[in-house]
Write a protein that holds these residues in place. Structure first.
Motif, PDB file in Angstrom:
ATOM      1  N   ARG A 111      14.817  21.398 -25.483  1.00 21.66           N
ATOM      2  CA  ARG A 111      14.815  21.435 -24.041  1.00 21.66           C
ATOM      3  C   ARG A 111      13.370  20.876 -23.589  1.00 21.66           C
ATOM      4  NH1 ARG A 111      16.944  26.833 -22.439  1.00 21.66           N
ATOM      5  NH2 ARG A 111      18.724  25.881 -22.325  1.00 21.66           N
ATOM      6  N   GLY A 112      12.593  21.787 -24.410  1.00 21.19           N
ATOM      7  CA  GLY A 112      10.970  21.349 -23.687  1.00 21.19           C
ATOM      8  C   GLY A 112      10.676  20.044 -23.955  1.00 21.19           C
ATOM      9  N   HIS A 113      11.041  19.331 -24.927  1.00 21.37           N
ATOM     10  CA  HIS A 113      10.741  17.907 -25.419  1.00 21.37           C
ATOM     11  C   HIS A 113      11.369  17.064 -24.141  1.00 21.37           C
ATOM     12  CE1 HIS A 113       8.731  19.395 -28.780  1.00 21.37           C
ATOM     13  NE2 HIS A 113       9.784  19.405 -29.535  1.00 21.37           N
ATOM     14  N   VAL A 114      12.657  17.572 -23.852  1.00 15.59           N
ATOM     15  CA  VAL A 114      13.477  16.433 -22.828  1.00 15.59           C
ATOM     16  C   VAL A 114      12.661  16.700 -21.472  1.00 15.59           C
ATOM     17  CG1 VAL A 114      15.540  16.196 -21.609  1.00 15.59           C
ATOM     18  CG2 VAL A 114      15.589  16.477 -23.949  1.00 15.59           C
ATOM     19  N   GLU A 115      12.237  18.073 -21.153  1.00 16.27           N
ATOM     20  CA  GLU A 115      11.574  18.478 -19.919  1.00 16.27           C
ATOM     21  C   GLU A 115      10.392  17.625 -19.789  1.00 16.27           C
ATOM     22  OE1 GLU A 115      11.601  22.617 -19.102  1.00 16.27           O
ATOM     23  OE2 GLU A 115      13.768  22.574 -18.775  1.00 16.27           O
ATOM     24  N   ARG A 116       9.400  17.665 -20.993  1.00 19.33           N
ATOM     25  CA  ARG A 116       8.202  16.948 -21.035  1.00 19.33           C
ATOM     26  C   ARG A 116       8.543  15.287 -20.581  1.00 19.33           C
ATOM     27  NH1 ARG A 116       4.795  16.169 -26.500  1.00 19.33           N
ATOM     28  NH2 ARG A 116       3.403  14.931 -25.543  1.00 19.33           N
ATOM     29  N   THR A 117       9.346  14.869 -21.283  1.00 14.62           N
ATOM     30  CA  THR A 117       9.643  13.356 -20.966  1.00 14.62           C
ATOM     31  C   THR A 117      10.118  13.091 -19.553  1.00 14.62           C
ATOM     32  OG1 THR A 117      10.431  13.349 -23.493  1.00 14.62           O
ATOM     33  CG2 THR A 117      10.931  11.348 -21.911  1.00 14.62           C
ATOM     34  N   LEU A 118      10.776  13.950 -19.113  1.00 15.01           N
ATOM     35  CA  LEU A 118      11.241  13.770 -17.737  1.00 15.01           C
ATOM     36  C   LEU A 118      10.007  13.996 -16.796  1.00 15.01           C
ATOM     37  CD1 LEU A 118      14.658  15.627 -17.329  1.00 15.01           C
ATOM     38  CD2 LEU A 118      14.414  13.468 -17.886  1.00 15.01           C
ATOM     39  N   CYS A 119       8.987  15.059 -17.120  1.00 13.24           N
ATOM     40  CA  CYS A 119       7.993  15.240 -16.216  1.00 13.24           C
ATOM     41  C   CYS A 119       7.115  13.931 -16.206  1.00 13.24           C
ATOM     42  CB  CYS A 119       7.253  16.528 -16.720  1.00 13.24           C
ATOM     43  SG  CYS A 119       7.848  17.954 -16.514  1.00 13.24           S
ATOM     44  N   GLU A 120       6.689  13.359 -17.436  1.00 15.93           N
ATOM     45  CA  GLU A 120       6.071  12.074 -17.469  1.00 15.93           C
ATOM     46  C   GLU A 120       6.809  11.133 -16.770  1.00 15.93           C
ATOM     47  OE1 GLU A 120       5.286  10.953 -21.725  1.00 15.93           O
ATOM     48  OE2 GLU A 120       4.622  12.681 -22.250  1.00 15.93           O
ATOM     49  N   CYS A 121       8.002  10.797 -16.709  1.00 16.52           N
ATOM     50  CA  CYS A 121       8.681   9.808 -15.845  1.00 16.52           C
ATOM     51  C   CYS A 121       8.285  10.221 -14.383  1.00 16.52           C
ATOM     52  CB  CYS A 121      10.060   9.902 -16.129  1.00 16.52           C
ATOM     53  SG  CYS A 121      10.706   9.108 -17.809  1.00 16.52           S
ATOM     54  N   LEU A 122       8.655  11.333 -13.936  1.00 21.30           N
ATOM     55  CA  LEU A 122       8.225  11.744 -12.382  1.00 21.30           C
ATOM     56  C   LEU A 122       6.833  11.672 -12.130  1.00 21.30           C
ATOM     57  CD1 LEU A 122      10.364  14.907 -12.298  1.00 21.30           C
ATOM     58  CD2 LEU A 122      10.833  12.773 -11.410  1.00 21.30           C
ATOM     59  N   SER A 123       5.886  11.746 -13.078  1.00 19.91           N
ATOM     60  CA  SER A 123       4.362  11.490 -13.031  1.00 19.91           C
ATOM     61  C   SER A 123       4.145  10.106 -12.895  1.00 19.91           C
ATOM     62  CB  SER A 123       3.700  12.070 -14.092  1.00 19.91           C
ATOM     63  OG  SER A 123       3.760  13.631 -14.047  1.00 19.91           O
ATOM     64  N   ASP A 124       4.790   9.341 -13.445  1.00 17.81           N
ATOM     65  CA  ASP A 124       4.656   7.865 -13.268  1.00 17.81           C
ATOM     66  C   ASP A 124       5.267   7.096 -12.019  1.00 17.81           C
ATOM     67  OD1 ASP A 124       3.180   8.151 -15.891  1.00 17.81           O
ATOM     68  OD2 ASP A 124       4.973   7.357 -16.962  1.00 17.81           O
ATOM     69  N   ALA A 125       6.109   7.753 -11.533  1.00 20.83           N
ATOM     70  CA  ALA A 125       6.698   7.216 -10.427  1.00 20.83           C
ATOM     71  C   ALA A 125       5.818   6.866  -9.219  1.00 20.83           C
ATOM     72  CB  ALA A 125       7.926   8.176  -9.898  1.00 20.83           C
ATOM     73  N   ARG A 126       5.928   5.678  -8.480  1.00 22.98           N
ATOM     74  CA  ARG A 126       5.148   5.385  -7.498  1.00 22.98           C
ATOM     75  C   ARG A 126       5.785   4.922  -6.220  1.00 22.98           C
ATOM     76  NH1 ARG A 126       2.102   8.046 -10.037  1.00 22.98           N
ATOM     77  NH2 ARG A 126       0.272   7.564 -10.994  1.00 22.98           N
ATOM     78  N   ARG A 127       5.488   4.868  -5.080  1.00 24.11           N
ATOM     79  CA  ARG A 127       6.063   4.037  -3.968  1.00 24.11           C
ATOM     80  C   ARG A 127       4.763   3.596  -3.182  1.00 24.11           C
ATOM     81  NH1 ARG A 127       8.576   8.490   0.131  1.00 24.11           N
ATOM     82  NH2 ARG A 127       6.589   9.988   0.328  1.00 24.11           N
ATOM     83  N   GLN A 128       5.181   2.358  -2.537  1.00 24.02           N
ATOM     84  CA  GLN A 128       4.031   1.630  -1.793  1.00 24.02           C
ATOM     85  C   GLN A 128       3.713   2.226  -0.488  1.00 24.02           C
ATOM     86  OE1 GLN A 128       5.804  -2.449  -1.837  1.00 24.02           O
ATOM     87  NE2 GLN A 128       4.645  -2.857  -3.694  1.00 24.02           N
ATOM     88  N   ASN A 129       4.864   2.966   0.034  1.00 20.76           N
ATOM     89  CA  ASN A 129       4.553   3.535   1.441  1.00 20.76           C
ATOM     90  C   ASN A 129       5.564   4.605   1.628  1.00 20.76           C
ATOM     91  OD1 ASN A 129       6.834   2.630   2.658  1.00 20.76           O
ATOM     92  ND2 ASN A 129       5.994   0.691   2.690  1.00 20.76           N
ATOM     93  N   ASN A 130       5.475   5.341   2.789  1.00 22.77           N
ATOM     94  CA  ASN A 130       6.375   6.441   2.901  1.00 22.77           C
ATOM     95  C   ASN A 130       7.749   6.200   3.167  1.00 22.77           C
ATOM     96  OD1 ASN A 130       4.110   8.073   2.362  1.00 22.77           O
ATOM     97  ND2 ASN A 130       3.595   8.427   4.457  1.00 22.77           N
ATOM     98  N   THR A 131       8.077   4.974   3.557  1.00 18.20           N
ATOM     99  CA  THR A 131       9.412   4.618   3.915  1.00 18.20           C
ATOM    100  C   THR A 131      10.218   4.294   2.683  1.00 18.20           C
ATOM    101  OG1 THR A 131       8.777   2.298   4.191  1.00 18.20           O
ATOM    102  CG2 THR A 131       8.670   4.169   6.065  1.00 18.20           C
ATOM    103  N   GLN A 132       9.524   3.901   1.783  1.00 17.53           N
ATOM    104  CA  GLN A 132      10.303   3.549   0.365  1.00 17.53           C
ATOM    105  C   GLN A 132      10.536   4.392  -0.656  1.00 17.53           C
ATOM    106  OE1 GLN A 132       7.621   0.423  -1.025  1.00 17.53           O
ATOM    107  NE2 GLN A 132       8.897  -1.068   0.042  1.00 17.53           N
TER     108      GLN A 132
END
Length: 189
Positions: free
Chosen positions: A109-130
């Motif tokens: 559970r902790g490892h899966v959550e850590r992996t998901l957190c890394e994905c969320l931290s890596d997510a980006r968007r170019q502007n507030n509408t995307q």
């Protein structure tokens, strides 16, 4: 207890194994030590009768669990990495990872959550509408993100593959913010 082993490899073998493990030759010793720790733990569990397997798939699942805990430092590997280590197809690797995540869900559970957190931290968007975009090389991680969204609120938009891409996924801002809240990740602007 400290155990030391010596392995004689040619330069070509070192280069080949380093490529398989996804590191350069200078980091090979450390990577092999991590793999050796997983292998030693597997043998010790067998010797002590803690893990006796009737099926080969059970052994492979346990072996991958140990590699996740040692070699991959608690990060769930992608299908290509598992394929290179286990000599399996991408489909077989995807199934193996899914089985390990399911069978050892409480331990991982902790490892899966850590992996998901890394994905969320890596997510980006170019502007507030995307939508947010992130490269995810594992279908199992996408599935875990979507399971988390379903647990939060079944009406949220799922994580979806960007049209025309191989491994770029889009996350709607509302879904992204809910996932960040669930996993205590600081959202990117």
């Amino acid at each position: 207890m400290q155990i030391a082993i010596t392995i004689n490899l040619s330069q070509a073998e070192e280069a080949e194994i380093a490529a398989i493990l996804g590191c350069d030759v200078t980091a090979l010793n450390g990577r092999l030590n991590a793999c050796s720790l997983a292998a030693t733990n597997e043998y010790l569990a067998m010797f002590r009768g803690q893990k006796t397997f009737k099926r080969g798939s059970d052994m492979l699942e346990y072996r991958l669990l140990l590699l996740i805990e040692t070699t991959f430092n608690g990060v769930i590997p992608d299908e290509r990495t598992v394929s290179s280590l286990f000599q399996t197809t991408l489909t077989e690797s995807r199934s193996l990872i899914r089985s390990v995540i399911s069978k050892y869900q409480y331990q991982l559970r902790g490892h899966v959550e850590r992996t998901l957190c890394e994905c969320l931290s890596d997510a980006r968007r170019q502007n507030n509408t995307q939508h947010y975009t992130v490269i995810i090389k594992s279908h199992n991680i996408v599935d875990e993100l979507n399971k988390a969204l379903a647990d939060i609120d079944g009406s949220l938009s799922s994580v979806t593959k960007r049209k025309g891409s191989v491994s770029t996924y889009e996350i709607a801002p509302s879904s992204y913010n809910q996932l960040c809240n669930k996993f205590a990740v600081q959202p990117n602007p």
